[in-house]
Design a protein around this motif. Structure first.
Motif, PDB file in Angstrom:
ATOM      1  N   SER A  45      -2.542  11.381   8.961  1.00 20.22           N
ATOM      2  CA  SER A  45      -3.406  12.305   8.219  1.00 20.22           C
ATOM      3  C   SER A  45      -2.829  12.646   6.852  1.00 20.22           C
ATOM      4  O   SER A  45      -3.562  12.816   5.885  1.00 20.22           O
ATOM      5  CB  SER A  45      -3.580  13.606   9.005  1.00 20.22           C
ATOM      6  N   TRP A  46      -1.508  12.777   6.767  1.00 19.50           N
ATOM      7  CA  TRP A  46      -0.882  13.254   5.527  1.00 19.50           C
ATOM      8  C   TRP A  46      -0.345  12.116   4.677  1.00 19.50           C
ATOM      9  O   TRP A  46       0.409  12.337   3.741  1.00 19.50           O
ATOM     10  CB  TRP A  46       0.195  14.301   5.865  1.00 19.50           C
ATOM     11  N   CYS A  47      -0.760  10.892   5.002  1.00 19.78           N
ATOM     12  CA  CYS A  47      -0.356   9.726   4.192  1.00 19.78           C
ATOM     13  C   CYS A  47      -1.376   9.525   3.082  1.00 19.78           C
ATOM     14  O   CYS A  47      -2.548   9.250   3.353  1.00 19.78           O
ATOM     15  CB  CYS A  47      -0.295   8.480   5.074  1.00 19.78           C
ATOM     16  N   PRO A  48      -0.971   9.654   1.816  1.00 13.61           N
ATOM     17  CA  PRO A  48      -1.946   9.506   0.725  1.00 13.61           C
ATOM     18  C   PRO A  48      -2.472   8.086   0.604  1.00 13.61           C
ATOM     19  O   PRO A  48      -3.494   7.862  -0.047  1.00 13.61           O
ATOM     20  CB  PRO A  48      -1.150   9.920  -0.523  1.00 13.61           C
ATOM     21  N   ALA A  49      -1.785   7.124   1.225  1.00 11.92           N
ATOM     22  CA  ALA A  49      -2.239   5.731   1.141  1.00 11.92           C
ATOM     23  C   ALA A  49      -3.064   5.335   2.367  1.00 11.92           C
ATOM     24  O   ALA A  49      -3.406   4.156   2.526  1.00 11.92           O
ATOM     25  CB  ALA A  49      -1.028   4.803   0.982  1.00 11.92           C
ATOM     26  N   GLU A  50      -3.372   6.322   3.232  1.00 19.35           N
ATOM     27  CA  GLU A  50      -4.222   6.106   4.416  1.00 19.35           C
ATOM     28  C   GLU A  50      -3.648   5.053   5.362  1.00 19.35           C
ATOM     29  O   GLU A  50      -4.396   4.300   6.008  1.00 19.35           O
ATOM     30  CB  GLU A  50      -5.649   5.714   4.003  1.00 19.35           C
ATOM     31  N   ILE A  51      -2.333   4.956   5.415  1.00 25.84           N
ATOM     32  CA  ILE A  51      -1.726   3.955   6.305  1.00 25.84           C
ATOM     33  C   ILE A  51      -1.810   4.451   7.750  1.00 25.84           C
ATOM     34  O   ILE A  51      -1.447   5.586   8.060  1.00 25.84           O
ATOM     35  CB  ILE A  51      -0.278   3.652   5.861  1.00 25.84           C
ATOM     36  N   ASP A  52      -2.311   3.581   8.600  1.00 29.58           N
ATOM     37  CA  ASP A  52      -2.540   3.916  10.009  1.00 29.58           C
ATOM     38  C   ASP A  52      -1.332   3.423  10.809  1.00 29.58           C
ATOM     39  O   ASP A  52      -1.229   2.241  11.165  1.00 29.58           O
ATOM     40  CB  ASP A  52      -3.837   3.233  10.471  1.00 29.58           C
TER      41      ASP A  52
ATOM     42  N   ARG B 100      12.222  -0.025   3.591  1.00 35.72           N
ATOM     43  CA  ARG B 100      12.200   1.405   3.971  1.00 35.72           C
ATOM     44  C   ARG B 100      11.144   1.656   5.044  1.00 35.72           C
ATOM     45  O   ARG B 100      11.373   2.440   5.972  1.00 35.72           O
ATOM     46  CB  ARG B 100      11.932   2.267   2.730  1.00 35.72           C
ATOM     47  N   TYR B 101      10.000   0.990   4.919  1.00 36.18           N
ATOM     48  CA  TYR B 101       8.990   1.179   5.974  1.00 36.18           C
ATOM     49  C   TYR B 101       9.501   0.603   7.300  1.00 36.18           C
ATOM     50  O   TYR B 101       9.291   1.179   8.372  1.00 36.18           O
ATOM     51  CB  TYR B 101       7.640   0.536   5.588  1.00 36.18           C
ATOM     52  N   GLN B 102      10.204  -0.524   7.209  1.00 34.40           N
ATOM     53  CA  GLN B 102      10.787  -1.091   8.442  1.00 34.40           C
ATOM     54  C   GLN B 102      11.768  -0.114   9.073  1.00 34.40           C
ATOM     55  O   GLN B 102      11.777   0.078  10.288  1.00 34.40           O
ATOM     56  CB  GLN B 102      11.497  -2.419   8.127  1.00 34.40           C
TER      57      GLN B 102
ATOM     58  N   ARG C  63       0.827  -1.220   0.000  1.00 29.02           N
ATOM     59  CA  ARG C  63       0.000   0.000   0.000  1.00 29.02           C
ATOM     60  C   ARG C  63       0.861   1.272   0.000  1.00 29.02           C
ATOM     61  O   ARG C  63       0.472   2.284  -0.555  1.00 29.02           O
ATOM     62  CB  ARG C  63      -0.900   0.003   1.244  1.00 29.02           C
ATOM     63  N   CYS C  64       2.018   1.217   0.629  1.00 23.20           N
ATOM     64  CA  CYS C  64       2.868   2.405   0.792  1.00 23.20           C
ATOM     65  C   CYS C  64       3.445   2.841  -0.557  1.00 23.20           C
ATOM     66  O   CYS C  64       3.922   2.022  -1.334  1.00 23.20           O
ATOM     67  CB  CYS C  64       4.007   2.079   1.766  1.00 23.20           C
ATOM     68  N   LEU C  65       3.386   4.165  -0.821  1.00 21.46           N
ATOM     69  CA  LEU C  65       3.891   4.725  -2.076  1.00 21.46           C
ATOM     70  C   LEU C  65       5.336   5.184  -1.962  1.00 21.46           C
ATOM     71  O   LEU C  65       5.902   5.695  -2.920  1.00 21.46           O
ATOM     72  CB  LEU C  65       3.015   5.927  -2.480  1.00 21.46           C
ATOM     73  N   ALA C  66       5.920   5.069  -0.769  1.00 19.06           N
ATOM     74  CA  ALA C  66       7.294   5.549  -0.505  1.00 19.06           C
ATOM     75  C   ALA C  66       7.440   7.029  -0.851  1.00 19.06           C
ATOM     76  O   ALA C  66       8.497   7.473  -1.287  1.00 19.06           O
ATOM     77  CB  ALA C  66       8.332   4.705  -1.257  1.00 19.06           C
ATOM     78  N   CYS C  67       6.365   7.788  -0.630  1.00 17.84           N
ATOM     79  CA  CYS C  67       6.406   9.216  -0.972  1.00 17.84           C
ATOM     80  C   CYS C  67       7.194  10.034   0.048  1.00 17.84           C
ATOM     81  O   CYS C  67       7.663  11.138  -0.251  1.00 17.84           O
ATOM     82  CB  CYS C  67       4.985   9.765  -1.073  1.00 17.84           C
ATOM     83  N   GLY C  68       7.306   9.531   1.279  1.00 17.49           N
ATOM     84  CA  GLY C  68       8.054  10.239   2.322  1.00 17.49           C
ATOM     85  C   GLY C  68       7.257  11.310   3.051  1.00 17.49           C
ATOM     86  O   GLY C  68       7.785  11.984   3.930  1.00 17.49           O
ATOM     87  N   ASN C  69       5.969  11.482   2.726  1.00 14.00           N
ATOM     88  CA  ASN C  69       5.162  12.503   3.425  1.00 14.00           C
ATOM     89  C   ASN C  69       5.225  12.325   4.941  1.00 14.00           C
ATOM     90  O   ASN C  69       5.298  13.297   5.693  1.00 14.00           O
ATOM     91  CB  ASN C  69       3.679  12.390   3.012  1.00 14.00           C
ATOM     92  N   CYS C  70       5.135  11.079   5.393  1.00 10.48           N
ATOM     93  CA  CYS C  70       5.086  10.813   6.836  1.00 10.48           C
ATOM     94  C   CYS C  70       6.333  11.369   7.521  1.00 10.48           C
ATOM     95  O   CYS C  70       6.246  11.939   8.623  1.00 10.48           O
ATOM     96  CB  CYS C  70       4.929   9.319   7.097  1.00 10.48           C
ATOM     97  N   THR C  71       7.486  11.223   6.884  1.00  9.75           N
ATOM     98  CA  THR C  71       8.731  11.692   7.510  1.00  9.75           C
ATOM     99  C   THR C  71       8.854  13.216   7.429  1.00  9.75           C
ATOM    100  O   THR C  71       9.437  13.838   8.306  1.00  9.75           O
ATOM    101  CB  THR C  71       9.944  11.029   6.837  1.00  9.75           C
TER     102      THR C  71
ATOM    103  N   CYS D 136      13.856   8.624   4.812  1.00  9.99           N
ATOM    104  CA  CYS D 136      14.352   7.246   4.710  1.00  9.99           C
ATOM    105  C   CYS D 136      13.544   6.437   3.694  1.00  9.99           C
ATOM    106  O   CYS D 136      13.873   5.289   3.413  1.00  9.99           O
ATOM    107  CB  CYS D 136      14.350   6.565   6.079  1.00  9.99           C
ATOM    108  N   PHE D 137      12.485   7.049   3.128  1.00 11.22           N
ATOM    109  CA  PHE D 137      11.735   6.374   2.065  1.00 11.22           C
ATOM    110  C   PHE D 137      12.346   6.629   0.687  1.00 11.22           C
ATOM    111  O   PHE D 137      11.950   6.005  -0.294  1.00 11.22           O
ATOM    112  CB  PHE D 137      10.268   6.831   2.074  1.00 11.22           C
ATOM    113  N   GLY D 138      13.276   7.580   0.583  1.00 11.99           N
ATOM    114  CA  GLY D 138      13.875   7.905  -0.716  1.00 11.99           C
ATOM    115  C   GLY D 138      14.913   6.870  -1.112  1.00 11.99           C
ATOM    116  O   GLY D 138      15.642   6.344  -0.269  1.00 11.99           O
TER     117      GLY D 138
END
Ligand code: SF4
Ligand code: SF4
Length: 368
Positions: free
Chosen positions: A348-355, A319-321, A260-268, A299-301
């Protein structure tokens, strides 16, 4: 300094505090509505504050709504905390210049940092600031830019009167009310504020405010408000022991997240405690000058995992790990506590809605 018994400040007399801060040479920063979100930026008066706005948040969702309650601070948070004020997203660390004789001169740019008073800082973000202080000021090396900005900072905290559905600071032990790390703390009630000093600097301003003695009714209302906001938080991050997530690297949930994760890095980027960055040199056209730049990184880049010619994290799962295990697990060994203060921004700012909380609880075994 010991916390004082709160006094009471009438709602419109908050402007007196702003005037005193300006007269003392502080630039004012505070929350305001920009681009549909609550953002900290320069303010000049109470009319800049987000009166009557409230944020509705859930994973992948942030929206401001009109609130019947016309308070200044009846909202949870926006996309950024204090991080950009102290640790800019892009900063010139030094410049190099080749002079006429061919030798290279290194120049550290002289920066004058303004004194900044931030109005309306929430408990989770003060906790995040303490973690950034640990990283930038209390390690083997001190970051001079961060140090200079930090010394000029005055914090007017506000105890939360509302929690978004993404908030979980109660379970991390960081909110919803502030306990330390502020200069002045406000508890907003309908007719005004309970006011307490948290430092000698803050106390100096309080002595010049038109304060009244807080009534027993006002103190009871503040206690009730604290309990109500704490009870609003249904999301809870279960305790994670050092090594617990690292030992669970084979858990199937990591792969589920990776799909599900897009590795966009928004969360970081929105996380108030993340500090990863990259550095590079930018040449001017003539080739005789360069600037050494530090910019936020994630760290997602892909480039962040490229070390000495090898890609050390070549999958989104890896990368998520890295993000979650560092933040919640190994950070405890590094800094003595988890790197999460329960603000909820990474959801909130995760485009993939990952909780983030639900995933950590699953991998940590809390749901078994
Ligand atoms: S968890 Fe969400 S915000 Fe973070 S990198 Fe993945 S998709 Fe982006
Ligand atoms: S990990 Fe998420 S919830 Fe925790 S501090 Fe960072 S952005 Fe906030």
């Amino acid at each position: 300094m010991e916390q004082q018994i709160p006094s009471f400040l009438l709602r419109n007399d908050l402007s007196v505090l702003l005037d005193l801060l300006v007269a003392d040479g502080y630039q004012l920063h505070g929350p305001q509505v920009r681009d549909g979100a609550i953002t900290y930026a320069s303010i000049s008066s109470l009319s800049d504050l987000p009166v009557g706005y409230q944020d509705q948040q859930k994973p992948g969702h942030y929206q401001l709504a009109e609130d019947h309650n016309k308070r200044f601070f009846h909202w949870a948070n926006g996309p950024q905390a204090l991080k950009p004020l102290l640790y800019p997203a892009r900063e010139v660390l030094w410049q190099a210049k080749r002079n006429a004789s061919g030798s290279i001169q290194f120049i550290v740019p002289v920066q004058s940092f303004e004194k900044i008073a931030v109005i309306g800082v929430k408990a989770c973000d003060i906790a995040a600031l303490k973690l950034q202080d640990q990283h930038f000021l209390q390690g083997e090396y001190v970051d001079p830019g961060y140090q200079a900005r930090r010394e000029g900072l005055l914090l007017v905290a506000v105890n939360c009167s509302y929690a978004a559905s993404t908030c979980f600071c109660v379970s991390t032990g960081d909110g919803p009310s502030v306990e330390s790390g502020f200069d002045i703390a406000l508890t907003e009630l309908d007719e005004g504020f309970l006011v307490a000093a948290g430092s000698e600097k803050g106390e100096r301003f309080l002595t010049r405010l038109p304060l009244q003695n807080a009534t027993a009714q006002q103190l009871d209302a503040a206690t009730q408000q604290h309990e109500t906001v704490a009870a609003m938080q249904t999301r809870r991050l279960e305790p994670i022991a050092v090594g617990q997530l690292n030992d669970a690297r084979e858990h199937p949930q990591w792969q589920d997240i990776a799909e599900r994760c897009l590795a966009c890095g928004n969360c970081t980027m929105v996380c108030p405690t993340c500090f990863c960055h990259h550095q590079n040199d930018e040449l001017v056209m003539k080739g005789d000058e360069s600037q050494h730049i530090r910019e936020w990184d994630s760290c997602f880049g892909e480039s962040h995992g490229q070390l000495a010619g090898f890609q050390v994290r070549d999958t989104i799962k890896a990368r998520y790990q890295q993000w979650m295990i560092h933040k919640l697990d190994s950070w405890q060994e590094q800094y003595g506590r988890s790197g999460c203060t329960g603000c909820g921004r990474c959801m909130s700012w995760c485009p993939a809605e990952i909780d983030f909380v639900a995933e950590a609880n699953i991998i940590g075994g809390a749901d078994e």
